[in-house]
Design an enzyme around this catalytic site. Structure first.
Site, mmCIF file in Angstrom:
data_model
loop_
_atom_site.group_PDB
_atom_site.id
_atom_site.type_symbol
_atom_site.label_atom_id
_atom_site.label_comp_id
_atom_site.label_asym_id
_atom_site.label_seq_id
_atom_site.Cartn_x
_atom_site.Cartn_y
_atom_site.Cartn_z
ATOM 1 N N SER A 50 -4.682 -0.840 -2.184
ATOM 2 C CA SER A 50 -3.420 -0.995 -1.449
ATOM 3 C C SER A 50 -3.344 -0.196 -0.153
ATOM 4 O O SER A 50 -2.503 -0.476 0.690
ATOM 5 C CB SER A 50 -2.234 -0.626 -2.335
ATOM 6 O OG SER A 50 -2.162 0.771 -2.541
ATOM 7 N N LYS A 88 1.301 5.930 -0.375
ATOM 8 C CA LYS A 88 1.670 4.947 0.649
ATOM 9 C C LYS A 88 1.888 5.675 1.975
ATOM 10 O O LYS A 88 1.963 6.890 2.033
ATOM 11 C CB LYS A 88 2.959 4.201 0.275
ATOM 12 C CG LYS A 88 2.934 3.453 -1.042
ATOM 13 C CD LYS A 88 2.052 2.241 -1.020
ATOM 14 C CE LYS A 88 2.029 1.552 -2.373
ATOM 15 N NZ LYS A 88 0.847 0.751 -2.585
#
Length: 197
Positions: A50, A88
């Site tokens: 990701s 993230k």
């Protein structure tokens, strides 16, 4: 009664003292390392794609737990939506308006378009679905660098904070990749975010 020369006594006491000193220093080193691990730095393993191209599956990163307030562009580890450690990139902070997308298909923060070419996955685009959010104070809007493979703020808009995460859930800021050694590098904030006010 046996008697030893003075030099022999000094030599024996020196050996014992050296061993004790070495053990003491070793124990101190272990204690300092543990304290740093608990309070300052922590290592995390990257389990998915990701965050490609910045972080690839199998990378190990060092996270600074004394990072202060998170800023736009930081890569942060936080207690994720499923109570798992998640990593993230911070795209917007409390009070920001984050939007996708402008006429050139760029994400904007407070009307300023982001040049994400330095970190966005090469075959990806900023976002598949349009959105526009005002990030609540004390919260962060976070996205993965491999947008089509990232369950980030966009995927959790139905939750409290409309997908944003509480700043208080941030464990720390990723500062470096240290393993594998061939990928070792310092992780810095992209210049594009410096233009956002």
């Amino acid at each position: 009664m046996t008697v030893e020369p003075e030099d022999a006594k000094k030599e024996k006491s020196g050996k014992g003292g050296g061993l004790r000193e070495s053990l003491f220093l070793l124990v101190c080193g272990v204690v300092v390392a543990l304290l740093l691990q608990v309070f300052v730095f922590q290592s995390f393993y990257i389990p998915s794609e990701s965050m490609e191209r910045t972080l690839v599956e199998g990378d190990r990163v060092v996270v600074n737990k004394l990072h202060g307030d998170s800023e736009r562009g930081d890569i942060v580890v936080f207690e994720g939506w499923n109570n798992e450690h998640t990593i993230k990139r911070v795209i917007a902070v409390g009070g920001d308006t984050v939007k996708c997308c402008d006429a050139k298909r760029r994400i904007t923060v407070n009307g300023i378009p982001l040049d994400e070419s330095s970190y966005l996955y090469s075959e990806d685009f900023p976002s598949g679905d349009p959105f526009e959010k005002i990030v609540p104070e004390g919260r962060l809007w976070v996205m993965g660098d491999h947008r089509t493979a990232s369950a980030d703020s966009r995927a959790h808009e139905e939750r409290l904070g409309e997908g944003s995460i509480p700043e208080s859930d941030v464990i720390g800021r990723a500062v470096a990749i240290y393993w594998p050694f061939s990928r070792a590098t310092i992780l810095s904030r992209p210049e594009s975010f410096l233009k956002v006010r």
